[in-house]
Write a protein that holds these residues in place. Structure first.
Motif, PDB file in Angstrom:
ATOM      1  N   UNK A 142       0.813  -1.215   0.000  1.00 50.26           N
ATOM      2  CA  UNK A 142       0.000   0.000   0.000  1.00 50.26           C
ATOM      3  C   UNK A 142       0.847   1.265   0.000  1.00 50.26           C
ATOM      4  N   UNK A 143       1.806   1.347   0.893  1.00 50.83           N
ATOM      5  CA  UNK A 143       2.583   2.583   1.038  1.00 50.83           C
ATOM      6  C   UNK A 143       3.664   2.730  -0.026  1.00 50.83           C
ATOM      7  N   UNK A 144       4.446   1.659  -0.259  1.00 51.65           N
ATOM      8  CA  UNK A 144       5.612   1.773  -1.129  1.00 51.65           C
ATOM      9  C   UNK A 144       5.286   1.496  -2.596  1.00 51.65           C
ATOM     10  N   UNK A 148      -0.139   5.011  -1.507  1.00 53.30           N
ATOM     11  CA  UNK A 148      -1.464   5.367  -1.012  1.00 53.30           C
ATOM     12  C   UNK A 148      -1.476   6.787  -0.456  1.00 53.30           C
ATOM     13  N   UNK A 149      -2.579   7.507  -0.738  1.00 50.46           N
ATOM     14  CA  UNK A 149      -2.712   8.902  -0.317  1.00 50.46           C
ATOM     15  C   UNK A 149      -4.019   9.103   0.433  1.00 50.46           C
ATOM     16  N   UNK A 150      -4.018  10.060   1.330  1.00 49.73           N
ATOM     17  CA  UNK A 150      -5.230  10.394   2.064  1.00 49.73           C
ATOM     18  C   UNK A 150      -6.321  10.828   1.095  1.00 49.73           C
ATOM     19  N   UNK A 171      -4.782   1.079   5.527  1.00 48.49           N
ATOM     20  CA  UNK A 171      -5.383   2.014   4.580  1.00 48.49           C
ATOM     21  C   UNK A 171      -6.156   3.110   5.312  1.00 48.49           C
ATOM     22  N   UNK A 172      -6.850   2.743   6.378  1.00 44.88           N
ATOM     23  CA  UNK A 172      -7.551   3.750   7.180  1.00 44.88           C
ATOM     24  C   UNK A 172      -6.555   4.672   7.867  1.00 44.88           C
ATOM     25  N   UNK A 173      -5.459   4.130   8.362  1.00 45.56           N
ATOM     26  CA  UNK A 173      -4.444   4.962   9.002  1.00 45.56           C
ATOM     27  C   UNK A 173      -3.906   6.010   8.031  1.00 45.56           C
ATOM     28  N   UNK A 174      -3.739   5.621   6.768  1.00 48.99           N
ATOM     29  CA  UNK A 174      -3.223   6.552   5.766  1.00 48.99           C
ATOM     30  C   UNK A 174      -4.299   7.486   5.213  1.00 48.99           C
ATOM     31  N   UNK A 175      -5.513   7.385   5.743  1.00 49.48           N
ATOM     32  CA  UNK A 175      -6.556   8.334   5.393  1.00 49.48           C
ATOM     33  C   UNK A 175      -7.405   7.982   4.197  1.00 49.48           C
ATOM     34  N   UNK A 176      -7.377   6.721   3.762  1.00 42.19           N
ATOM     35  CA  UNK A 176      -8.154   6.305   2.597  1.00 42.19           C
ATOM     36  C   UNK A 176      -9.592   5.975   2.974  1.00 42.19           C
ATOM     37  N   UNK A 194     -12.606  -0.927  10.620  1.00 41.10           N
ATOM     38  CA  UNK A 194     -12.637   0.438  10.115  1.00 41.10           C
ATOM     39  C   UNK A 194     -13.074   0.597   8.678  1.00 41.10           C
ATOM     40  N   UNK A 195     -13.416  -0.504   7.985  1.00 36.27           N
ATOM     41  CA  UNK A 195     -13.837  -0.386   6.596  1.00 36.27           C
ATOM     42  C   UNK A 195     -15.084   0.498   6.499  1.00 36.27           C
TER      43      UNK A 195
END
Length: 322
Positions: A142-144, A148-150, A171-176, A194-195
């Motif tokens: 997801x990150x690399x 992933x972006x907010x 994904x929720x932590x990264x603001x998606x 958190x979905x």
């Protein structure tokens, strides 16, 4: 020391409890007394030699190396090599063994520069053991790989497994804005992580909903390839953590070369910095490993049998020492 050894490919019964030599740490290694380990889908695939290319790496007719499976663990450092400076005896740690496996044993030696980190203080060893394979893989994808972006819309396919439960939380932590795809029985779990939306794949085909996503992350290798591409926005990314055949790999390369959409697979190697990042999330209450079942060490074959069903929620943990 005791270890579960896989000396041939096949059903869970090939896992045999044996007495083998306790390892001695080299100059740059630490010796870890393993308190908890796991059985993952990777362990299952190696044991079954499925897909077939597994045999090219681990032995054509039977495993010829890495016969002790287990790719993640948590425990206490018992001894360190003479050149070790990052850890000391008594440190409580968790980590991954990578392609070397070896975690399904009472002791394991790992290089101090490897995928090892201090265990989060607010979770037990059993949860810490489940903080490597699924969580680091999902983090790296997801990150690399996915950048992933907010504010992005992200769909997680296979949202209830080891990778999926980690991916939803990350994904929720990264603001998606997160959509989780899973079976009926797992909808509540995925929602609790958190979905924002859940889709029951047994009742609904998300690729026909008309909705589009910035990222589609397939954590299990079972998503419909063409449908996922159609469900991506312009410049969207289709992440595939599991490539099970050459055809799907070449198909992804072709799609990436001929459209604005990208198909990205590959491997995710555990790194110490990623483990430390995940540990910080756990200690901040922003991430929690999901444990489905716990088995005593002597029942690893039974744990493999359960993982083989393909219906586990999160992680399957093995307890060695109480």
């Amino acid at each position: 020391m005791k270890a579960f050894v896989c000396t041939e490919y096949g059903l869970p019964e090939v896992m045999q409890l044996r007495e083998i030599e306790k390892p001695t740490p080299k100059g740059n290694e630490v010796l870890i007394r393993v308190y908890a380990t796991t059985v993952t889908s990777a362990d299952s695939r190696i044991r079954k030699a499925d897909p077939f290319p597994v045999r090219f790496f681990y032995g054509l007719l039977r495993p010829k190396k890495n016969t002790v499976l287990g790719c993640e663990l948590a425990g206490e450092i018992e001894a360190v090599g003479k050149n070790v400076t990052l850890f000391k005896a008594g440190d409580r740690v968790f980590g991954g063994t990578g392609m070397g496996f070896g975690g399904n044993a009472e002791y394991v030696c790992l290089p101090e520069e490897g995928a090892i980190a201090i265990k989060p203080v607010n979770i037990p060893y059993e949860e810490a053991a489940a903080l490597t394979f699924g969580a680091t893989t999902s983090l790296i994808f997801l990150r690399d790989k996915g950048n992933i972006q907010s504010g992005q819309k992200v769909l997680i396919y296979g949202a209830s497994g080891a990778l999926g439960t980690a991916a939803v939380q990350l994904a929720k932590y990264f603001g998606a804005e997160v959509t989780g795809v899973c079976s009926t029985a797992n909808l509540g779990l995925v929602k609790s992580l958190g979905a924002d939306e859940t889709i029951d794949y047994t009742k609904e085909d998300f690729t026909k909903s008309g909705k589009s996503y910035d990222i589609v992350f397939d954590t299990v290798g079972k998503s419909p390839f063409s449908g996922c591409l159609r469900s991506l926005k312009h410049n969207g990314i289709y992440l595939r953590a599991v490539h099970i055949d050459l055809y799907s790999i070449f198909r992804g390369l072709w799609a990436s070369a001929t459209s604005s959409k990208k198909v990205i697979g590959g491997v995710a190697m555990e790194r110490a910095e990623d483990l430390r990042f995940l540990a910080s999330l756990v200690e901040a209450g922003a991430f929690k490993p999901v444990i489905d079942r716990r088995y005593p060490f002597e029942q690893i074959a039974e744990a493999h049998r359960y993982v083989d069903t393909g219906h586990k929620q999160g992680n399957v943990v093995i307890a060695l020492f109480n």
